[in-house]
Design a protein around this motif. Sequence first.
Motif, PDB file in Angstrom:
ATOM      1  N   ALA A 124       0.882  -1.422  -0.196  1.00  0.00           N
ATOM      2  CA  ALA A 124       0.562   0.233   0.182  1.00  0.00           C
ATOM      3  C   ALA A 124       0.815   1.299   0.154  1.00  0.00           C
ATOM      4  CB  ALA A 124      -0.983   0.154   1.365  1.00  0.00           C
ATOM      5  N   ALA A 125       1.713   1.154   0.947  1.00  0.00           N
ATOM      6  CA  ALA A 125       2.632   2.117   1.447  1.00  0.00           C
ATOM      7  C   ALA A 125       3.454   2.471  -0.419  1.00  0.00           C
ATOM      8  CB  ALA A 125       3.987   2.485   1.600  1.00  0.00           C
ATOM      9  N   ARG A 126       4.198   1.186  -1.411  1.00  0.00           N
ATOM     10  CA  ARG A 126       4.370   1.837  -2.493  1.00  0.00           C
ATOM     11  C   ARG A 126       3.304   2.271  -3.914  1.00  0.00           C
ATOM     12  NH1 ARG A 126       7.185  -3.540  -5.671  1.00  0.00           N
ATOM     13  NH2 ARG A 126       8.270  -1.929  -8.062  1.00  0.00           N
ATOM     14  N   ALA A 127       2.154   1.478  -3.450  1.00  0.00           N
ATOM     15  CA  ALA A 127       1.780   1.999  -4.228  1.00  0.00           C
ATOM     16  C   ALA A 127       1.137   3.422  -4.498  1.00  0.00           C
ATOM     17  CB  ALA A 127       0.122   1.405  -4.101  1.00  0.00           C
ATOM     18  N   GLU A 128       0.951   4.185  -2.637  1.00  0.00           N
ATOM     19  CA  GLU A 128       0.930   5.668  -2.068  1.00  0.00           C
ATOM     20  C   GLU A 128       1.544   6.853  -3.449  1.00  0.00           C
ATOM     21  OE1 GLU A 128      -0.346   8.493   1.233  1.00  0.00           O
ATOM     22  OE2 GLU A 128       0.145   6.086   1.523  1.00  0.00           O
ATOM     23  N   THR A 129       3.154   5.997  -2.861  1.00  0.00           N
ATOM     24  CA  THR A 129       4.314   6.832  -3.736  1.00  0.00           C
ATOM     25  C   THR A 129       4.210   7.479  -4.754  1.00  0.00           C
ATOM     26  OG1 THR A 129       5.884   5.545  -2.242  1.00  0.00           O
ATOM     27  CG2 THR A 129       7.187   6.683  -3.723  1.00  0.00           C
ATOM     28  N   LEU A 130       3.794   5.590  -5.400  1.00  0.00           N
ATOM     29  CA  LEU A 130       4.003   5.520  -7.204  1.00  0.00           C
ATOM     30  C   LEU A 130       2.526   6.575  -7.594  1.00  0.00           C
ATOM     31  CD1 LEU A 130       4.257   2.316  -8.051  1.00  0.00           C
ATOM     32  CD2 LEU A 130       6.178   2.960  -8.444  1.00  0.00           C
ATOM     33  N   THR A 131       1.699   6.765  -6.709  1.00  0.00           N
ATOM     34  CA  THR A 131       0.303   7.595  -7.082  1.00  0.00           C
ATOM     35  C   THR A 131       0.723   9.257  -6.867  1.00  0.00           C
ATOM     36  OG1 THR A 131      -0.863   6.116  -6.793  1.00  0.00           O
ATOM     37  CG2 THR A 131      -1.478   7.528  -7.170  1.00  0.00           C
ATOM     38  N   ALA A 132       1.234   8.976  -6.321  1.00  0.00           N
ATOM     39  CA  ALA A 132       2.225  10.535  -5.800  1.00  0.00           C
ATOM     40  C   ALA A 132       2.984  11.098  -7.324  1.00  0.00           C
ATOM     41  CB  ALA A 132       2.566  10.528  -4.320  1.00  0.00           C
ATOM     42  N   GLN A 133       3.962  10.174  -7.379  1.00  0.00           N
ATOM     43  CA  GLN A 133       4.985  10.609  -8.134  1.00  0.00           C
ATOM     44  C   GLN A 133       4.121  10.913  -9.398  1.00  0.00           C
ATOM     45  OE1 GLN A 133       7.339   7.560  -8.302  1.00  0.00           O
ATOM     46  NE2 GLN A 133       9.152   7.574  -7.241  1.00  0.00           N
ATOM     47  N   ALA A 134       2.969  10.427  -9.578  1.00  0.00           N
ATOM     48  CA  ALA A 134       1.993  10.471 -11.238  1.00  0.00           C
ATOM     49  C   ALA A 134       1.589  10.980 -11.241  1.00  0.00           C
ATOM     50  CB  ALA A 134       1.327   8.712 -10.793  1.00  0.00           C
ATOM     51  N   GLU A 135       0.520  11.858 -10.198  1.00  0.00           N
ATOM     52  CA  GLU A 135       0.613  12.933 -10.082  1.00  0.00           C
ATOM     53  C   GLU A 135       1.279  14.269  -9.281  1.00  0.00           C
ATOM     54  OE1 GLU A 135      -2.574  15.776  -6.482  1.00  0.00           O
ATOM     55  OE2 GLU A 135      -1.300  13.283  -5.640  1.00  0.00           O
ATOM     56  N   ILE A 136       1.910  13.660  -9.329  1.00  0.00           N
ATOM     57  CA  ILE A 136       3.223  15.480 -10.026  1.00  0.00           C
ATOM     58  C   ILE A 136       3.388  14.950 -10.834  1.00  0.00           C
ATOM     59  CG2 ILE A 136       5.201  16.046  -9.501  1.00  0.00           C
ATOM     60  CD1 ILE A 136       5.299  14.444  -6.396  1.00  0.00           C
ATOM     61  N   GLY A 137       3.750  13.867 -12.147  1.00  0.00           N
ATOM     62  CA  GLY A 137       4.043  14.532 -13.016  1.00  0.00           C
ATOM     63  C   GLY A 137       2.803  15.076 -13.833  1.00  0.00           C
ATOM     64  N   ARG A 138       1.656  14.271 -13.936  1.00  0.00           N
ATOM     65  CA  ARG A 138       0.746  15.281 -14.549  1.00  0.00           C
ATOM     66  C   ARG A 138       0.168  16.810 -13.692  1.00  0.00           C
ATOM     67  NH1 ARG A 138      -5.178  14.784 -10.798  1.00  0.00           N
ATOM     68  NH2 ARG A 138      -3.487  16.479  -9.642  1.00  0.00           N
ATOM     69  N   ASP A 139       0.954  17.292 -12.380  1.00  0.00           N
ATOM     70  CA  ASP A 139       1.159  18.629 -12.280  1.00  0.00           C
ATOM     71  C   ASP A 139       1.525  19.450 -13.366  1.00  0.00           C
ATOM     72  OD1 ASP A 139      -1.168  18.230 -10.932  1.00  0.00           O
ATOM     73  OD2 ASP A 139       0.105  18.003  -8.308  1.00  0.00           O
ATOM     74  N   GLN A 140       3.266  18.577 -13.213  1.00  0.00           N
ATOM     75  CA  GLN A 140       4.008  19.391 -13.893  1.00  0.00           C
ATOM     76  C   GLN A 140       4.028  19.645 -15.468  1.00  0.00           C
ATOM     77  OE1 GLN A 140       6.930  16.788 -12.756  1.00  0.00           O
ATOM     78  NE2 GLN A 140       8.012  17.920 -11.722  1.00  0.00           N
ATOM     79  N   ALA A 141       2.985  18.285 -16.158  1.00  0.00           N
ATOM     80  CA  ALA A 141       2.315  18.721 -17.412  1.00  0.00           C
ATOM     81  C   ALA A 141       1.781  19.689 -17.583  1.00  0.00           C
ATOM     82  CB  ALA A 141       2.143  17.010 -17.996  1.00  0.00           C
ATOM     83  N   ARG A 142       0.850  19.802 -16.654  1.00  0.00           N
ATOM     84  CA  ARG A 142       0.062  20.777 -16.761  1.00  0.00           C
ATOM     85  C   ARG A 142       0.320  22.187 -16.914  1.00  0.00           C
ATOM     86  NH1 ARG A 142      -4.782  19.941 -12.543  1.00  0.00           N
ATOM     87  NH2 ARG A 142      -5.231  18.319 -14.003  1.00  0.00           N
ATOM     88  N   GLU A 143       1.207  22.772 -15.919  1.00  0.00           N
ATOM     89  CA  GLU A 143       2.088  24.017 -15.677  1.00  0.00           C
ATOM     90  C   GLU A 143       2.725  23.952 -17.376  1.00  0.00           C
ATOM     91  OE1 GLU A 143       1.659  25.860 -14.166  1.00  0.00           O
ATOM     92  OE2 GLU A 143       0.569  25.107 -12.139  1.00  0.00           O
ATOM     93  N   ALA A 144       3.302  22.969 -18.121  1.00  0.00           N
ATOM     94  CA  ALA A 144       3.536  22.787 -19.342  1.00  0.00           C
ATOM     95  C   ALA A 144       3.057  23.620 -20.503  1.00  0.00           C
ATOM     96  CB  ALA A 144       5.043  21.619 -18.995  1.00  0.00           C
ATOM     97  N   ALA A 145       2.247  22.453 -20.259  1.00  0.00           N
ATOM     98  CA  ALA A 145       0.800  23.072 -21.134  1.00  0.00           C
ATOM     99  C   ALA A 145       0.085  24.284 -20.892  1.00  0.00           C
ATOM    100  CB  ALA A 145      -0.233  21.839 -20.872  1.00  0.00           C
ATOM    101  N   LYS A 146       0.226  25.111 -19.988  1.00  0.00           N
ATOM    102  CA  LYS A 146      -0.205  26.182 -19.345  1.00  0.00           C
ATOM    103  C   LYS A 146       1.399  27.216 -20.151  1.00  0.00           C
ATOM    104  CE  LYS A 146      -1.998  29.128 -16.171  1.00  0.00           C
ATOM    105  NZ  LYS A 146      -2.158  29.908 -14.755  1.00  0.00           N
TER     106      LYS A 146
END
Length: 336
Positions: A113-135
């Motif tokens: 569960a901890a590992r899945a949470e970490t991977l989800t947080a990393q994916a969320e950070i990547g999504r936010d960065q991509a969103r800023e880059a698109a903006k």
Amino acid sequence: NPSIGVELENFAGTGPYSLLDGAEATVTYEQRLERGGKQIARVDRARAQTAVVRRRGEVRRLDYLRDVQRAYAEAMAAEAALMVAEARYVATAESQAEVAKRVKNARDPLFAAARAETLTAQAEIGRDQAREAAKAARLALAAYWGGGDDFTLALEPFFQVAAPAPQDLNPDHPDLALLAAERDAALADLQLERAQQITDPTVRAGLRYLGERSDVAVVIGGSIPLQRYDRNQGNVERAQAARNAAEADLAAARRALEREIAALTPRVAASARESERIRAEVIPAALETVDLVRQGFSRGGFDYSDVTDAERALAEARARRVDVLRVARPVAAGAP
């Protein structure tokens, strides 16, 4: 250019009202007779310089449009990357929810569960960065018309890159047209300097008033420069060198554009083929793998690491396709 001259001579008056007694006055009209086609050469040079200004303005306008096209391609690439990042985040979040259920049911250890949470947080950070880059990419594009980022882009054209057919250099290419106009202007300047080597005679005619006898005489004369030490050879050599340099620049630019076309055409074609193979072969296989692994994971046949590996392979395939198109699109937009 014609000119008129007036001369006053021999003031010999003795009284306050006889100041001009005995004076002589001469009025002359002088005209230089141009030879060697100087007037035509000046007109040709003015027209050639006008053509250079017009061609330079056209090149600047097309350069501006090229920059807009590249900014548009970059904005579409950023939007496509955001779409990939969002899909990866959604898939990771769904896997995390599944892992949480398995841990709750004691089917997986707590560290899963901890590992899945970490991977989800990393994916969320990547999504936010991509969103800023698109903006940022949308703002860079909107800066060309002074707008904001409150608009959307259709991504269908971004994913539609066809392999270009072999093509020859366009003889009317704007850069070549500008260099050709500069060459013509240099040639016109050379022709004018050569025309300046021919001497121009000057004729003069006028009337002379002889105050003592109140007579009027006709005066006729002329002159022609000998040009013993000045044959305008220096200016001719300078204009000849400028003309040769302009011709060399035109030939070099033509060869450079031909090499650029020869290099870019297979590059865009290779990118188009790779993108199509990823779409038709890699991504469907990766999607099927993810589906099968998830089904096996829900039945307990696979570990969570198998799920993450399959999802990562799918995300990498999609990201690779975006990267390939990111390279091909600006190249196609700015190709000669």
